[in-house]
Scaffold this active site. Structure first.
Site, PDB file in Angstrom:
ATOM      1  N   GLY A 469       0.798  -1.211   0.000  1.00  0.00           N
ATOM      2  CA  GLY A 469       0.000   0.000   0.000  1.00  0.00           C
ATOM      3  C   GLY A 469       0.832   1.262   0.000  1.00  0.00           C
ATOM      4  O   GLY A 469       0.290   2.364  -0.007  1.00  0.00           O
ATOM      5  N   ASN A 609       7.263  10.520  -5.430  1.00  0.00           N
ATOM      6  CA  ASN A 609       5.921  10.707  -6.003  1.00  0.00           C
ATOM      7  C   ASN A 609       5.106  11.491  -4.980  1.00  0.00           C
ATOM      8  O   ASN A 609       4.829  11.010  -3.884  1.00  0.00           O
ATOM      9  CB  ASN A 609       5.279   9.338  -6.290  1.00  0.00           C
ATOM     10  N   GLU A 683       7.013   5.879   8.003  1.00  0.00           N
ATOM     11  CA  GLU A 683       6.741   5.808   9.434  1.00  0.00           C
ATOM     12  C   GLU A 683       6.748   7.155  10.147  1.00  0.00           C
ATOM     13  O   GLU A 683       6.076   7.337  11.158  1.00  0.00           O
ATOM     14  CB  GLU A 683       7.728   4.835  10.082  1.00  0.00           C
TER      15      GLU A 683
END
Ligand code: MOS
Length: 716
Positions: A469, A609, A683
């Site tokens: 994901g 991105n 994270e």
């Protein structure tokens, strides 16, 4: 059109995921497949006295009941040292190296997988599992961390110190000395853990929902004594993981044993309830933070110690003092994060393990210090900005934390804050503004990639990494396309398969840096190799040159493989930084906390991105709101069992809990961190969210909540 790296390209897997075309591990239906249902221990400590499988075996469709009474004996697992693991890119292996399923009658915690029932259908397997009768010899169970706090030991060898923090603290003019607590939390990915295992002679195929397929491969080669090449592991689409799928958990071993015994493919799908017991969690922590400062706010002492829950069968320690080494330029620093071994399920990495709970304590304490000094919390952090790594003394490869504070504070409107608690309101709601810093290390592991140019000018790039994901497949396509100078549509990225070049665990926010460096290297080499065919300079190749060159040389394809490795000696400390600014409203009569808005700024090196990066940050921040206000797995210490083991009672944020989240991507160039300049962003988004909210709640209400989550009753 040639897409630049950084452009917000849509996810390459988005359409398949949203249209039902994506196949997850458990959706691989092999011929003659059977189904496994797990039996879990009902007690937290002791031994199994007997297992009566009679009724289960007579039940319709049941093929086998497998437990320690009849399971094949496996090889003892190798437990490489941490250093060896890192050198070989081998982090994350058996989650419980001292609890291999069905090898003994010992019970270590409630929910331990003690048998598996295999049947022709899932329903028959579940029914059979309910008929298995287990009796136990219970032993005294250790389930209360407070009670055994005195037995905490430093399993992770975490202790470090600079200067004499205790002496400096004792003589500091301004002090904060408090204890902070975080509860058990569970990752709860939407796709629960699952696998399909199939044996063909001494060849094993596994479709696993995994962040670490090469470790799964090594693990089963070792346990069954077969060559690693005989074990083929695939992790196709992964519906979320957050650290919970970084290790081989007992249900995977159970499924593989079951397939071996029945001689058929076996599918195991862990239920939501089962997931809470043997698939890892963020363990409870108790953390003391003692800050000593001069009256100008300069830290002279930073002490961080405490304990987290662990058990005897895993090696996990919650390393909450990792950020303590990096975040502030205190003259004297001391940290240690010991564990208390209990008869409770195994903890594991959960999004920003260490940093996240650790920064809750540090950043709450910093807010308390700002109050004690009557100083603006941002100013206090600027006064203590670490210009170099505070413990190692090394320079940063790059650091843009001051820009993060500045840009997020400006957009938030922080300068209009009245520092007085309870000074701001909107009708019956108290309004509070709080902030906190964020940090997470920029790790990197060895990784390899192959790049193949076909005669039609399309390119296949392959590396055995994982897509759970984060956007890996999308950014790798962009990286390869830009490096070759061709449109992204011409590039396909293959991953999730141990027949592809080696990639490390997808964890520690290091996939982009590790696999990206390999993809960049492979694409660069491919460009050179094709240019060399014509004896031209690689920089002269355009998107249209490639297939012409291949055609001239009658080549069907050209390929290269590149092995990327981090340097042996690291002269820089590599770390990402960020800052969160939060507004909460708290109903004065029924103190419901709502996070009205968050402005967060991050500097994570080069952004590959913009869209998938923003999405990673949004996900981290959302999970941080959950941690601050909702998430907590309740433990019934009498039975050593979790009680809210479902989505009705384990609360996570849903749409109405999330209002405005504004993410600022602070541009940052890093020449040193790795060849692509990306630090990793998976994270850091969660780190600092909970303390920023707790600090805002203090500002709104004058109440300091030092144990998460911040629930209504704690504010009453
Ligand atoms: Mo992450 S907790 O390193 O998957």
């Amino acid at each position: 059109m040639i897409p630049d790296i950084g452009k917000p390209l849509d996810r390459v897997d988005g359409r398949r995921k949203t249209s039902g075309g994506a196949r997850y591990a458990a959706e691989h239906n092999l011929p003659n497949i059977s189904y496994g249902a797990l039996v879990m221990s009902a007690i937290p400590a002791g031994t199994i006295k007997s297992i009566d499988a009679g009724a289960a075996l007579k039940s319709p469709g049941v093929i086998a009941v497998i437990s320690h009474l009849n399971a094949p004996k496996l090889n003892a697992p190798q437990t490489p040292s941490q250093g060896q693991q890192q050198a070989a890119g081998m982090s994350g292996n058996l989650a419980e190296p001292r609890n291999i399923p069905f090898q003994s009658n010992a019970i270590h915690y409630t929910g331990q997988r003690i048998a598996i029932v295999v049947a022709d259908t899932l329903e028959h397997a579940i029914h059979g599992a309910e008929l298995v009768k287990v009796s136990y010899n219970p032993a005294n169970a250790r389930t209360d961390m407070q009670k055994f706090r005195g037995e905490a030991f430093d399993r992770a060898k975490s202790a470090f110190s600079k200067g004499d923090a205790d002496a400096a603290f004792a003589s500091a003019p301004v002090k904060v000395d408090q204890t902070y607590r975080t509860p058990h939390e569970h990752h709860n990915p939407m796709e629960a853990h699952s696998l399909v295992a199939a044996w063909n002679g001494d060849h094993l195929t596994i479709y696993d929902s995994s962040q670490n397929i090469f470790a799964v491969q090594r693990t089963f080669a070792q346990l069954f004594g077969i060559p690693k090449e005989n074990v083929h592991v695939m992790s196709p689409f992964v519906g979320g993981a957050f650290g919970s799928k970084g290790s081989t958990w007992p249900h995977v071993v159970a499924g593989v044993i079951a397939s071996r015994v029945v001689g058929r493919p076996v599918k195991v799908v862990v239920t939501r309830r089962e997931l809470f017991f043997a698939n890892g969690h963020r363990p409870e922590t108790e953390q003391r933070v003692a800050l000593g400062a001069n009256s100008d706010g300069k830290l002279v002492a930073l002490i961080h110690e405490g304990a987290s829950q662990s058990n005897d069968v895993c090696d996990y320690a919650e390393r909450f003092v990792r950020p303590t080494r990096a975040i502030y330029a205190a003259a004297n620093i001391r940290g240690i994060n010991p564990v208390v071994s209990l008869n409770l399920p195994s903890p594991t990495y959960m999004r920003a393990p260490g940093e996240n709970p650790g920064m809750f304590a540090i950043e709450s304490a910093m807010d308390e210090l700002a109050v004690a000094l009557n100083m603006d919390p941002v100013q206090l952090r600027l006064v203590n900005h670490a210009d170099v790594d505070p413990v190692e003394g090394k320079p940063w490869s790059s650091k843009s934390l001051k820009q993060c504070y500045q840009q997020a504070a400006d957009r938030f409107g922080w300068s209009k804050r009245n520092p007085e608690p309870k000074s701001m309101r909107n009708g019956r709601n108290l309004i509070g503004w709080g902030m906190a810093s964020a940090t997470y290390p920029a790790h990197r592991s060895p990784a390899s990639a192959r790049a193949t140019m076909k005669s039609d000018g399309t390119v296949v790039v392959a590396s055995g990494t994982h897509e759970m994901g984060m956007g890996t497949a999308t950014v790798m396509r962009q990286l390869a396309a830009e490096t070759l100078g061709i449109p992204a549509e011409r590039v396909t990225f293959e991953y999730g398969d141990t027949t592809l070049p080696q990639a490390p665990i997808s964890a520690g926010s290091m996939t982009a840096a590790s696999v990206g460096s390999a993809v960049f290297g492979a694409a660069t080499e491919l460009r050179k190799k094709i240019a060399a065919l014509d004896g031209v300079d690689p920089s002269t190749l355009t998107a249209d040159s490639y297939h012409a060159i291949l055609a001239r040389h009658y080549l069907d394809h050209v390929d290269t493989q590149f092995d990327a490795k981090p340097p042996e000696e690291e002269p820089y400390t590599t770390q990402a930084f960020g800052a969160h600014f939060v507004e909460v409203s708290v109903d004065e009569e029924i103190p419901v906390v709502k996070v009205q808005r968050i402005v967060s700024a991050f500097a994570g090196g080069r952004i590959l991105n913009e869209k998938t990066a923003r999405s990673q940050y949004l996900g981290g921040i959302t999970q941080g709101i959950g941690m601050a206000l909702l998430e907590q797995t309740h433990l019934d210490k009498r039975y050593g069992t979790y009680t809210n083991v479902n989505f009705a009672e384990y609360l996570v944020p849903v749409n109405p809990d999330i209002r405005s989240i504004d993410v600022i991507l602070v541009p940052e160039e890093d020449q040193h961190v790795n060849p692509i300049g990306a630090k990793g962003i998976g994270e850091i988004g969660i780190v600092g969210v909970a303390p920023a909210i707790a600090n805002a709640v203090y500002h709104a209400t004058g109440k300091r909540i030092r144990d998460l989550p911040i629930t209504i009753e704690k504010l009453m």
